[in-house]
Each structure stands twice: as structure tokens, then as C-alpha cells.
Design a protein around this motif. Structure first.
Motif, PDB file in Angstrom:
ATOM      1  N   ILE A 115       0.965  -1.326  -0.081  1.00 36.94           N
ATOM      2  CA  ILE A 115       0.019  -0.059   0.002  1.00 36.94           C
ATOM      3  C   ILE A 115       0.768   1.330  -0.151  1.00 36.94           C
ATOM      4  N   PHE A 116       1.936   1.136   0.869  1.00 36.73           N
ATOM      5  CA  PHE A 116       2.795   2.574   0.718  1.00 36.73           C
ATOM      6  C   PHE A 116       3.703   2.708  -0.475  1.00 36.73           C
ATOM      7  N   ASP A 117       4.065   1.287  -1.181  1.00 39.41           N
ATOM      8  CA  ASP A 117       4.509   1.556  -2.396  1.00 39.41           C
ATOM      9  C   ASP A 117       3.713   2.197  -3.108  1.00 39.41           C
ATOM     10  N   GLY A 118       2.621   1.723  -3.406  1.00 44.65           N
ATOM     11  CA  GLY A 118       1.545   2.520  -4.274  1.00 44.65           C
ATOM     12  C   GLY A 118       1.399   3.977  -3.867  1.00 44.65           C
ATOM     13  N   LEU A 119       1.143   4.386  -2.693  1.00 48.91           N
ATOM     14  CA  LEU A 119       0.961   5.463  -2.139  1.00 48.91           C
ATOM     15  C   LEU A 119       2.286   6.471  -2.491  1.00 48.91           C
ATOM     16  N   ASN A 120       3.359   6.114  -2.461  1.00 50.96           N
ATOM     17  CA  ASN A 120       4.573   6.837  -2.699  1.00 50.96           C
ATOM     18  C   ASN A 120       4.392   7.245  -4.223  1.00 50.96           C
ATOM     19  N   ASP A 121       4.235   6.143  -5.203  1.00 52.74           N
ATOM     20  CA  ASP A 121       3.933   6.232  -6.664  1.00 52.74           C
ATOM     21  C   ASP A 121       3.015   7.276  -6.734  1.00 52.74           C
ATOM     22  N   ILE A 122       1.991   7.471  -6.183  1.00 50.25           N
ATOM     23  CA  ILE A 122       0.761   8.120  -6.544  1.00 50.25           C
ATOM     24  C   ILE A 122       1.231   9.643  -6.087  1.00 50.25           C
ATOM     25  N   ILE A 123       1.838   9.891  -4.662  1.00 51.70           N
ATOM     26  CA  ILE A 123       2.158  11.233  -4.447  1.00 51.70           C
ATOM     27  C   ILE A 123       3.321  11.912  -5.494  1.00 51.70           C
ATOM     28  N   ILE A 124       4.225  10.865  -5.849  1.00 54.02           N
ATOM     29  CA  ILE A 124       5.207  11.452  -6.656  1.00 54.02           C
ATOM     30  C   ILE A 124       4.552  12.041  -8.203  1.00 54.02           C
ATOM     31  N   LYS A 125       3.577  11.182  -8.366  1.00 51.60           N
ATOM     32  CA  LYS A 125       2.697  11.806  -9.673  1.00 51.60           C
ATOM     33  C   LYS A 125       2.086  12.968  -9.549  1.00 51.60           C
ATOM     34  N   ILE A 126       1.664  13.277  -8.320  1.00 53.53           N
ATOM     35  CA  ILE A 126       0.688  14.276  -7.860  1.00 53.53           C
ATOM     36  C   ILE A 126       1.842  15.495  -7.924  1.00 53.53           C
ATOM     37  N   ILE A 127       2.949  15.229  -7.323  1.00 57.06           N
ATOM     38  CA  ILE A 127       3.973  16.417  -7.267  1.00 57.06           C
ATOM     39  C   ILE A 127       4.453  16.851  -8.653  1.00 57.06           C
ATOM     40  N   GLU A 128       4.620  15.674  -9.584  1.00 60.01           N
ATOM     41  CA  GLU A 128       4.905  16.192 -11.154  1.00 60.01           C
ATOM     42  C   GLU A 128       3.645  16.906 -11.584  1.00 60.01           C
ATOM     43  N   LEU A 129       2.501  16.510 -11.437  1.00 58.18           N
ATOM     44  CA  LEU A 129       1.544  17.480 -12.034  1.00 58.18           C
ATOM     45  C   LEU A 129       1.266  18.886 -11.624  1.00 58.18           C
ATOM     46  N   ILE A 130       1.674  19.104 -10.105  1.00 51.07           N
ATOM     47  CA  ILE A 130       1.720  20.221  -9.432  1.00 51.07           C
ATOM     48  C   ILE A 130       2.767  21.132 -10.049  1.00 51.07           C
ATOM     49  N   MET A 131       3.841  20.467 -10.343  1.00 50.74           N
ATOM     50  CA  MET A 131       5.058  21.300 -10.894  1.00 50.74           C
ATOM     51  C   MET A 131       4.893  21.546 -12.397  1.00 50.74           C
ATOM     52  N   LEU A 132       4.072  21.009 -13.064  1.00 53.41           N
ATOM     53  CA  LEU A 132       3.687  21.550 -14.437  1.00 53.41           C
ATOM     54  C   LEU A 132       3.191  22.874 -14.264  1.00 53.41           C
ATOM     55  N   PHE A 133       2.381  23.236 -13.300  1.00 55.74           N
ATOM     56  CA  PHE A 133       1.594  24.335 -12.910  1.00 55.74           C
ATOM     57  C   PHE A 133       2.841  25.548 -12.283  1.00 55.74           C
ATOM     58  N   ALA A 134       3.809  25.053 -12.101  1.00 55.67           N
ATOM     59  CA  ALA A 134       4.931  25.874 -11.302  1.00 55.67           C
ATOM     60  C   ALA A 134       5.281  26.944 -12.014  1.00 55.67           C
ATOM     61  N   PRO A 135       5.604  27.206 -13.292  1.00 61.44           N
ATOM     62  CA  PRO A 135       5.901  28.342 -13.882  1.00 61.44           C
ATOM     63  C   PRO A 135       4.722  29.460 -13.834  1.00 61.44           C
ATOM     64  N   TYR A 136       3.672  28.915 -14.125  1.00 58.81           N
ATOM     65  CA  TYR A 136       2.327  29.955 -14.269  1.00 58.81           C
ATOM     66  C   TYR A 136       2.047  30.177 -12.671  1.00 58.81           C
ATOM     67  N   GLY A 137       2.358  29.309 -11.654  1.00 54.12           N
ATOM     68  CA  GLY A 137       2.292  29.781 -10.272  1.00 54.12           C
ATOM     69  C   GLY A 137       3.159  31.072  -9.990  1.00 54.12           C
ATOM     70  N   VAL A 138       4.490  30.975 -10.203  1.00 57.31           N
ATOM     71  CA  VAL A 138       5.386  31.894  -9.757  1.00 57.31           C
ATOM     72  C   VAL A 138       5.146  33.082 -10.664  1.00 57.31           C
ATOM     73  N   PHE A 139       4.794  33.184 -11.887  1.00 59.72           N
ATOM     74  CA  PHE A 139       4.365  34.134 -12.475  1.00 59.72           C
ATOM     75  C   PHE A 139       3.297  35.146 -11.839  1.00 59.72           C
ATOM     76  N   ALA A 140       2.195  34.110 -11.379  1.00 58.86           N
ATOM     77  CA  ALA A 140       1.129  34.916 -10.661  1.00 58.86           C
ATOM     78  C   ALA A 140       1.531  35.575  -9.396  1.00 58.86           C
ATOM     79  N   LEU A 141       2.286  34.805  -8.558  1.00 54.65           N
ATOM     80  CA  LEU A 141       2.788  35.195  -7.155  1.00 54.65           C
ATOM     81  C   LEU A 141       3.746  36.495  -7.443  1.00 54.65           C
ATOM     82  N   LEU A 142       4.690  36.465  -8.493  1.00 56.12           N
ATOM     83  CA  LEU A 142       5.480  37.705  -8.446  1.00 56.12           C
ATOM     84  C   LEU A 142       4.714  38.903  -9.099  1.00 56.12           C
ATOM     85  N   ALA A 143       3.701  38.681  -9.944  1.00 60.05           N
ATOM     86  CA  ALA A 143       2.764  39.889 -10.683  1.00 60.05           C
ATOM     87  C   ALA A 143       2.266  40.365  -9.299  1.00 60.05           C
TER      88      ALA A 143
END
Length: 249
Positions: A189-217
Motif C-alpha cells: 500500500i505504501f509503495d503504491g501511495l508513494n508512486d501516486i504522491i510522486i505523480k501528484i507532485i509532477e502534476l503540480i510542478m507542471l503548474f509551477a511556471p504559471y504559479g510563480v508568474f502569478a505570485l510575483l505579479a
């Protein structure tokens, strides 16, 4: 071309464009538009990072520690980790104190602005009361604070990360001590959860350039006209970079 760029390059471009947009907005009357329609995306990005912090720490610690088959290895790793942490912290603190006292990045910030910002962000904290309470504390209070009395409550508060780490280590050690056949399913279960969380982080980081743009603006628009704060932040930024380079060397 945008898709071929590495993530760090996209984030730097997003930061630069955020600064440029913020300066344009302050000069063209787009402040309200920026605060109402752009800045919230930066807030969402920060919330996403906070959202994944606790699951990432807990699951990765449990998965990593529980993968050890010999409990004695954990004690050796723990001693080495604490020694490395103390040594690196001492070196980093020395570099930091040397640089900050040499460069003094906050000296460019006007005294009246400093008082204004302290009054704005300090809130209603009674510093004298905090000092009095800290003086009455037991030397072992920091150990008491690490042990949670309610792990569910601790997981709902990102400021209680040490309590979450303590429970994750305790949980993983218990998994090692229990027979392999009894915790095999939990490990899967924890092996699967770890893979899922890593994938969530990858999805969040796809939004990072737009997030930092909005933050600094949003930051530039919030502090429109206060050029002193940007000069101070620029000196602070350079000081941090120099300190990191020294630490790497």
C-alpha cells in the motif's frame, strides 16, 4: 519550444514575466485586474505545495525506513544523519552570519518602512510574554513538543512537521519489528501511495511556471511604488546565492 525547456528554465521565465507584468500593471492601471484575476493562481499554487507536503513526508519516510530489514542499520543511519545535520547546520550558520553581517542587505530599507511592515505583519503577538514563557520552559521541552498527542490534528497543521516525522519513524520501526508476512500488504500500500504522491507532485510542478508568474505579479502590484523593498530583496537574494555557493564548495 516551450515543451522542450527544462522545468527550472520555465520557472525562471515565469518569474521574469511576472516581474515584467507587475511593473506594466502598476503603470497602466491594471492593478485590480492583476489582484483579482492573476494573483489568486499564485495562491492556489502555494496551497497545492502545502497540500502535498504532509503526505509526501509521511509516506516517503515510512516507505524508506520500512524497507530496511535490519533494525540496527536504522540506528547507524540515524547517528550519521544527526551528525551530518549538526555539522552542516554549524557550517551554514557560520557562513550565513558572516555574509549577513558583511553585506547587511536590510540596511537599504528605510526605518519608517521597516516599522510600518513590522506593525503590519507582527499582529497581536506579545513578545514579552513569549520571552517570559520561554524562560520558564524545561530544557527537555523541545522533545516534549516533538511527540504528538493527536496525530490526526498534527497532520492537519503543516507547522507540526516534526511531530509527523516522529510518528512516521515510529510507524516504520514498528513495521520492521512485526513479522514480514503480517505487514506485506501494508508495504504494498505504501509503495503504491508513494508512486501516486510522486505523480501528484509532477502534476503540480507542471503548474509551477504559471504559479510563480502569478505570485510575483501580485507581489509587484501589492508593493507598487515601494522600490526600496525590491532593492533590499535583491541584496538578500544575492546574499543567499553567495551563501549557497560557499556551502556547496
Amino acid at each position: 519550444m516551450w515543451k522542450r525547456l527544462p522545468l527550472w528554465a520555465k520557472i525562471i521565465i515565469g518569474m521574469a514575466l511576472g516581474l515584467i507584468w507587475g511593473m506594466i500593471a502598476t503603470r497602466t492601471g491594471l492593478n485590480k485586474f492583476t489582484l483579482d484575476w492573476i494573483k489568486p493562481w499564485g495562491t492556489i499554487f502555494l496551497k497545492l505545495l502545502k497540500l502535498i507536503a504532509v503526505p509526501l513526508i509521511f509516506v516517503s519516510l515510512v516507505k524508506g525506513i520500512s524497507s530496511l530489514t535490519d533494525i540496527t542499520k536504522l540506528s547507524r543511519i540515524g547517528i550519521k544523519t544527526v551528525a551530518y545535520y549538526m555539522a552542516s547546520t554549524l557550517i551554514a550558520t557560520t557562513f550565513g552570519l558572516f555574509l549577513v553581517n558583511t553585506v547587511e542587505p536590510g540596511n537599504t530599507f528605510p526605518e519608517e518602512k521597516r516599522a510600518e511592515f513590522m506593525a503590519k505583519w507582527q499582529g497581536t503577538i506579545d513578545e514579552s510574554q513569549l520571552l517570559a514563557e520561554s524562560g520558564d520552559r524545561s530544557p527537555l521541552r523541545f522533545i516534549v513538543d516533538i511527540v504528538p498527542d493527536n496525530i490526526i490534528s498534527a497532520m492537519g497543521d503543516n507547522s507540526q512537521m516534526l511531530q509527523i516525522i516522529f510518528f512516521a519513524i515510529l510507524f516504520a520501526v514498528a513495521m520492521i519489528l512485526v513479522k514480514e508476512s503480517q505487514v506485506r500488504t501494508v508495504k504494498f500500500i505504501f509503495d503504491g501511495l508513494n508512486d501516486i504522491i510522486i505523480k501528484i507532485i509532477e502534476l503540480i510542478m507542471l503548474f509551477a511556471p504559471y504559479g510563480v508568474f502569478a505570485l510575483l505579479a501580485g507581489v509587484v502590484v501589492d508593493f507598487a511604488g515601494d522600490t526600496d523593498i525590491f532593492i533590499a530583496l535583491g541584496k538578500y537574494f544575492v546574499t543567499v546565492l553567495v551563501g549557497l555557493l560557499l556551502l556547496i564548495i
